[in-house]
Design an enzyme around this catalytic site. Structure first.
Site, PDB file in Angstrom:
ATOM      1  N   SER A  97     -33.018  66.023  80.081  1.00 15.93           N
ATOM      2  CA  SER A  97     -33.854  67.373  80.122  1.00 15.93           C
ATOM      3  C   SER A  97     -33.037  68.701  80.768  1.00 15.93           C
ATOM      4  O   SER A  97     -31.851  68.913  80.021  1.00 15.93           O
ATOM      5  CB  SER A  97     -35.055  66.935  80.867  1.00 15.93           C
ATOM      6  N   ASP A 147     -42.380  63.964  72.564  1.00 15.74           N
ATOM      7  CA  ASP A 147     -42.140  64.827  73.755  1.00 15.74           C
ATOM      8  C   ASP A 147     -43.170  66.014  74.182  1.00 15.74           C
ATOM      9  O   ASP A 147     -42.908  66.980  73.074  1.00 15.74           O
ATOM     10  CB  ASP A 147     -40.696  65.361  73.809  1.00 15.74           C
ATOM     11  N   HIS A 165     -41.614  62.542  77.096  1.00 13.75           N
ATOM     12  CA  HIS A 165     -40.215  63.129  77.834  1.00 13.75           C
ATOM     13  C   HIS A 165     -39.875  61.957  78.840  1.00 13.75           C
ATOM     14  O   HIS A 165     -40.082  62.100  80.127  1.00 13.75           O
ATOM     15  CB  HIS A 165     -40.850  64.252  78.555  1.00 13.75           C
TER      16      HIS A 165
END
Length: 245
Positions: free
Chosen positions: A127, A183, A215
């Site tokens: 991320s 996601d 995610h």
């Protein structure tokens, strides 16, 4: 002026054999290096990356605008977190990004100073950590062994080409990008858009999409990361690392 005030030293997993390579793996927003320690321990149990030292840094607690200004571990501020490209591209925290970039360049240089060739160093993360890894890796003034970006995107994409030093040391450096097709935080379309932009600029990027992954990370993805690390950082045994490169 933005200053990166680190509250803790990175978690270190020394190589279990002769140290010939290093992986710096960077956590995402709100996490710490401890969040990825279990993954590294699992890779280590398989005894396929014995010559690799792992460094898991901790981001400092900074005010995050999308968290109503409350402090949480972050490598740079994020104004809006709704998953789409337009929101993340608006009001990017360039000052914070550049300070974190300098920190990761420093970590890379410390490994080089300790005797690890830059081609035996991989920078990666998840991320926000993956985003700063792409940015820091491609702007490094040494040629790295590889870059890993999980559920991530390209920072400062509107001016990225102007921020890369010339000559470019990492134009051909392999970049492994991975994203879940479900996601909701960093939409897969953003990962694909970042991938397309990098490919359009001539970078050596690959992108793999994982079905039904949100995610997060899944076992298949982590196995693919391990395979990428093994390919980029093969064991050298008792041979001299520099003579093999």
């Amino acid at each position: 002026m933005f200053v990166l005030c680190l509250s803790a030293s990175p978690i270190l997993f020394p190589a279990s054999a002769r140290h010939t390579a290093t992986v710096i793996f960077v956590h995402g927003l709100g996490d710490t290096g401890r969040g990825w320690a279990g993954t590294v321990e699992n890779w280590r149990r398989r005894q396929r990356l014995d010559e690799v030292k792992f460094i898991l840094p901790h981001a400092p607690a900074i005010p995050i605008t999308c968290n109503w200004g409350e402090k949480m571990p972050g490598w740079y501020d994020i104004h809006t977190l709704d998953g789409n490209a337009e929101s993340l591209s608006v009001n990017e925290d360039e000052a914070g990004i550049l300070v974190s970039q300098a920190y990761f360049h420093e970590l890379i240089q410390k490994e080089i100073d300790a005797g690890i060739p830059p081609e035996r160093i991989v920078l990666g993360g998840f991320s926000q950590g993956g985003a700063i890894s792409i940015f820091s890796g491609l702007t490094a003034k040494v040629k790295l062994g590889g870059i890993v970006a999980l559920s991530s995107y390209l920072l400062l994409s509107l001016k990225f080409a102007d921020l890369v030093p010339k000559p470019e040391f990492n134009k051909d450096t392999p970049i492994f990008m991975a994203h879940g097709d479900s996601d909701p935080v960093v939409h897969p379309e953003l990962g694909k858009k970042s991938y397309d932009l990098l490919k359009g600029l001539g970078y050596n990027a690959t992108l793999k999409i994982y079905k039904d992954m949100e995610h997060s990370a899944c076992p298949e993805e982590l196995d693919d990361v391990e395979a990428f690390l093994r390919e980029r950082l093969p064991a050298l045994g008792n041979s001299d690392a520099k003579s093999e490169l």
